[in-house]
Enzyme design. Structure first.
Site, PDB file in Angstrom:
ATOM      1  N   SER A 246       0.840  -1.195   0.000  1.00 51.21           N
ATOM      2  CA  SER A 246       0.000   0.000   0.000  1.00 51.21           C
ATOM      3  C   SER A 246       0.876   1.247   0.000  1.00 51.21           C
ATOM      4  O   SER A 246       2.011   1.225   0.467  1.00 51.21           O
ATOM      5  CB  SER A 246      -0.919   0.008   1.219  1.00 51.21           C
ATOM      6  OG  SER A 246      -1.769   1.138   1.204  1.00 51.21           O
TER       7      SER A 246
ATOM      8  N   LYS B 201      -3.973  -7.520   2.944  1.00 50.21           N
ATOM      9  CA  LYS B 201      -4.038  -6.384   2.002  1.00 50.21           C
ATOM     10  C   LYS B 201      -5.456  -6.244   1.429  1.00 50.21           C
ATOM     11  O   LYS B 201      -5.967  -5.137   1.256  1.00 50.21           O
ATOM     12  CB  LYS B 201      -3.037  -6.576   0.864  1.00 50.21           C
ATOM     13  CG  LYS B 201      -3.074  -5.488  -0.219  1.00 50.21           C
ATOM     14  CD  LYS B 201      -2.928  -4.078   0.353  1.00 50.21           C
ATOM     15  CE  LYS B 201      -2.631  -3.014  -0.677  1.00 50.21           C
ATOM     16  NZ  LYS B 201      -3.347  -3.051  -1.908  1.00 50.21           N
TER      17      LYS B 201
ATOM     18  N   HIS C 175      -7.499  -4.649   3.985  1.00 48.25           N
ATOM     19  CA  HIS C 175      -7.069  -3.250   3.983  1.00 48.25           C
ATOM     20  C   HIS C 175      -7.844  -2.460   2.923  1.00 48.25           C
ATOM     21  O   HIS C 175      -8.394  -1.387   3.187  1.00 48.25           O
ATOM     22  CB  HIS C 175      -5.564  -3.192   3.709  1.00 48.25           C
ATOM     23  CG  HIS C 175      -5.020  -1.835   3.408  1.00 48.25           C
ATOM     24  ND1 HIS C 175      -5.106  -1.258   2.156  1.00 48.25           N
ATOM     25  CD2 HIS C 175      -4.393  -0.931   4.186  1.00 48.25           C
ATOM     26  CE1 HIS C 175      -4.548  -0.055   2.194  1.00 48.25           C
ATOM     27  NE2 HIS C 175      -4.104   0.159   3.411  1.00 48.25           N
ATOM     28  N   ASN C 176      -7.922  -3.013   1.748  1.00 55.57           N
ATOM     29  CA  ASN C 176      -8.620  -2.304   0.673  1.00 55.57           C
ATOM     30  C   ASN C 176     -10.125  -2.262   0.906  1.00 55.57           C
ATOM     31  O   ASN C 176     -10.784  -1.272   0.599  1.00 55.57           O
ATOM     32  CB  ASN C 176      -8.324  -2.950  -0.687  1.00 55.57           C
ATOM     33  CG  ASN C 176      -6.944  -2.583  -1.190  1.00 55.57           C
ATOM     34  OD1 ASN C 176      -6.027  -2.346  -0.384  1.00 55.57           O
ATOM     35  ND2 ASN C 176      -6.767  -2.535  -2.507  1.00 55.57           N
TER      36      ASN C 176
ATOM     37  N   GLU D 270     -10.653   0.451   3.161  1.00 56.94           N
ATOM     38  CA  GLU D 270     -10.447   1.678   2.368  1.00 56.94           C
ATOM     39  C   GLU D 270     -11.735   2.070   1.631  1.00 56.94           C
ATOM     40  O   GLU D 270     -12.134   3.236   1.638  1.00 56.94           O
ATOM     41  CB  GLU D 270      -9.320   1.390   1.380  1.00 56.94           C
ATOM     42  CG  GLU D 270      -8.910   2.489   0.445  1.00 56.94           C
ATOM     43  CD  GLU D 270      -7.953   1.917  -0.623  1.00 56.94           C
ATOM     44  OE1 GLU D 270      -6.885   1.397  -0.249  1.00 56.94           O
ATOM     45  OE2 GLU D 270      -8.298   1.952  -1.823  1.00 56.94           O
ATOM     46  N   TYR D 271     -12.400   1.082   1.017  1.00 50.36           N
ATOM     47  CA  TYR D 271     -13.674   1.357   0.337  1.00 50.36           C
ATOM     48  C   TYR D 271     -14.678   1.979   1.302  1.00 50.36           C
ATOM     49  O   TYR D 271     -15.360   2.950   0.984  1.00 50.36           O
ATOM     50  CB  TYR D 271     -14.291   0.065  -0.207  1.00 50.36           C
ATOM     51  CG  TYR D 271     -13.765  -0.447  -1.517  1.00 50.36           C
ATOM     52  CD1 TYR D 271     -12.405  -0.592  -1.737  1.00 50.36           C
ATOM     53  CD2 TYR D 271     -14.627  -0.832  -2.536  1.00 50.36           C
ATOM     54  CE1 TYR D 271     -11.920  -1.096  -2.942  1.00 50.36           C
ATOM     55  CE2 TYR D 271     -14.160  -1.336  -3.741  1.00 50.36           C
ATOM     56  CZ  TYR D 271     -12.801  -1.479  -3.934  1.00 50.36           C
ATOM     57  OH  TYR D 271     -12.338  -1.978  -5.111  1.00 50.36           O
TER      58      TYR D 271
END
Lengths: 298, 298, 298, 298
Positions: free
Chosen positions: D121, D171, D174-175, D178-179
């Site tokens: 990231s 990860k 993590h994303n 993030e969304y």
């Protein structure tokens, strides 16, 4: 029974017709004349003002309001207040906010007039099938008005839900559920539409009516809508909401009930009406900022 | 018509009964004997193995599988592969994943055997009302099997949706819609339950069946469930899901369809089964960290 | 600058301390004495009533309210109205509903008194880091009060957002966003927790603070919460909400903005507080009705 | 340390640059020559094929892949399999699906080659700030590769999460988070935008960075995006998703975790990309069917 009827729109006009068909006398008034003439031809007694309407009633008076929620209801009530007598009854058959109905009920009660709040479902099919009625108010005036409810509704299709406000609250929740059901179907049909199979969506909606768990009146209407127009050509993906969905979400918050489905169903309607979403622009801008992801030009 | 039927559980047993009532001959097999005995008493021909079942069929053979999705389906297919001949037909009437059905269809096709994937709705009421059937597969074997579909279904209650896989895909979406509809009702009834009015929820569900927009078979069942038990006492707020909701969400993602309602309906079921939510613990811990907000002790 | 400060709770006491540290004079009042004594030891001038507090101010008076939203704010304002003079200023630094602030601003304006609505973020860390302040009101009194805002906030940490109401509206939305962010983290961490890997969640939260897209102050707090207690033992999965999430959802509806994430975040909190969900009971009952699916006994 | 680096795109090129800045030797290869030339000017050793790249490494070899997820990863691995020796290490630094990483790890393990899956990231800012690295794999090769991780990451910005697959799983989550965070901000900013106040959104984003609960790196980027373009003119409300959001939803379903927020955030992106929504057309058609509500023409 002889009753007054104010508001002869899409709903009201047909309700008067149904009452006339069942041998009630209806004194009818509307802001514009054409609708009065239409129901008069079917047997209604025309009135040229609210006062005229009240004058043409006798004995214990019952006036049914079928006007848009909000100010029109208050204005009619204010005028009727000066014309009606103790014990008379006003039925608000529109989609009023239930807390407004509580307020109006209290105000009328002080003058000795009864206020019944009646949620009315059935739409354009009500003339033929009857209107599903859910109403609130004191028991005695509800009993008095029962012949009217009975005639408007299909068999077993009317219910006194409780005190003033309960009718419109139950109707509000009815509509909230309606939003959720409609969205559930809509999502499912869109998934089918986008699937690799070229499924005949109308036929699916028809077969599901026969013994499946999801059979419903709404599904029948889906079949009608898809009949001969499977791609729904000519119909914009733009969906209004009438206020009752929002009130249901407010009620969910007031009563601490998680209502993911009803609320999402409301929000998809909001999104359908946006020409452009600032939120989505901001997402695109963020992605560009952190990842250098391409932005589509507007 | 004479057919073989494997799997005599909650669904299968009644389906055999319905077929027998409509003058089909059914050779029936099940992993446990009791169910075989039960349908034999009603006229089915008992088989003591899959091989025995196939042996007792003649001519072009049709075998209906009504077994749990996944391994049981594959195992039965593998065994039938060694027993059936070119042109014979297997119908998978269970809740199989549609992509599994595509895979199975291809595999059987290589051996000249037809595979029809048939979604079956109607539950415990199907014996009486008929089962709504949506199936996929080549047209010719579908036509051959039509007398069976016709007998199982109510009038107009069966549909060939398209090629192999389409039947189970349509059934999957049917169930996804079902999740959303159920949740819409559940949210609405909970809001009513928590409202200041002591509304009789059973009566509301009954009156909504008469002419309202939200009338449906599920609503009828809600009335039955509330009948005599308005608080649903004794019923735990614990809701299983059978896999088809998840597959619908996967399909929504695969086909790029927003499916807020169906997905939320699935997630509330997940939450209903959690004894404790780590996510919610983490929220409580965060609020304590930044605002000194009190934490409830576990 | 010399100001009056009413409300010395979790937030207010520390704010007074920060003001004293930056050489302001603070006349302090609270409903209970202990908090007055505490800040007096740190240099505040004690007041034994609102009247006493006003008497101890001079010239153009500035009174900061830091009391619970709702009635306490109105009661203090009503008392201050009888004590303050034209041109004096009241700052409401609590979490008031922004439409209440508009109403209060109008009412005070009629008496020539200025009302500034100030959203205050920073929680228990504000004493050390400064409070992020977003406020609304006329420009002139905002400028007059600026030395106070400047001392309470970190560098560049205060903003006049617009007219009266805008401060609390911006703060409300700040909290709505906070709900969504917290829920996003909470969902992600729960998925990790339930994954087949035995991931050290605290270490993940720490490493994400270093250069990742999701780094934030909330994430730092998550690390602190998980430090030494990775399973969050002893913390109940029960999450309060303070009202601002609900108001944000109402604002979303009023302004026609889809707000799936903020609303869902509110609803998961509702669910966390339910001992039993009628909606989920109803789902279980429906599944039993149509499919014979087993019900768990309550 | 001397390492091989395959894939010199938006991410890879800058990562090589950061490694060179920290005195590593990097043999670099890319499908197109220009990117090889660019990093060669900065000190990388150019390779004209994967084989050439491997030939230019010595001793225990470490090859970092920074290529698009899916087929490109498999193709490179297949080629490297024929070139590497027992004990050599492949690091997949891209956004691969974590279950693919498990599969690849097993396959390489059979040949005695180590596979490390590394979520990366930091985006376009990584060159300057360092890349946050979360990786999975056996401990020994992870230790061997640590100097590389250390140089790419900011201080304390790398973590071995567990066995193979755990890096990409962390990860992915993590994303997903993030969304959800992005959507929470986006909803809040849109509500502010639509409010009656003409709030300066950039200034709000800046002030929230100072001591507020919602401060984060994403918020800083929002400030940058709004700087000089408060209406985000020229940016289309069209938002891509990269796959990791979908995988997070799948993981939520696999692990039975309710993930309302992350999923809604994904669905709003789907909706942003639809030119026309069949679901919304169907809603409009249903409303017309039951209520005679007007349909907007497409």
């Amino acid at each position: 029974m002889k009753i007054g009827f104010i508001g002869l729109g899409k709903m009201g006009g047909k309700m008067v017709e149904r009452l006339l068909n069942q041998d009630h006398e209806v004194v009818a008034y509307n802001l514009t004349q054409k609708e009065i003439d239409d129901v008069s031809k079917k047997g209604a007694i025309p009135a040229n003002s609210v006062k005229d309407l009240v004058d043409k009633l006798e004995g214990r008076k019952l006036v049914w309001l079928m006007v848009p929620a909000g100010k029109p209801v208050d204005e009619n009530i204010d005028e009727l207040l000066t014309l009606l007598d103790q014990g008379d009854i006003i039925v608000d058959g529109g989609n009023s906010f239930w807390k407004d109905s509580i307020r109006r009920g209290k105000k009328l009660k002080e003058k000795g007039i009864y206020y019944l709040d009646c949620g009315t479902s059935g739409g354009v099919w009500g003339l033929q099938n009857g209107y599903c009625l859910m109403y609130g108010g004191e028991k005695e005036p509800c009993d008095f008005a029962e012949p009217v409810f009975k005639s408007l509704a299909p068999e077993n299709g009317y219910l006194r839900c409780g005190e003033v406000g309960s009718g419109h609250m139950v109707k509000m929740i009815h509509n909230g559920i309606e939003y959720g059901m409609m969205q559930a179907y809509a999502e499912g049909f869109e998934i089918m539409k986008n699937s690799p199979y070229n499924v005949d969506l109308e036929k699916v909606s028809r077969v599901w009516m026969q013994g499946s768990v999801v059979r419903s009146w709404l599904l029948e209407l889906i079949g009608n809508a898809l009949d001969g127009n499977e791609n729904l050509d000519g119909i914009k993906d733009y969906v209004q909401d009438s206020g009752e969905g929002r009130w249901t979400v407010e009620a969910a918050m007031e009563f601490n009930v998680p209502a993911h489905v009803i609320t999402s169903s409301l929000f998809t309607r909001f999104a359908s009406r946006q020409e452009s979403s600032f939120a989505m622009k901001l997402l695109a801008a963020m992605r560009n900022q952190f990842g250098g992801h391409e932005i589509k030009k507007d």
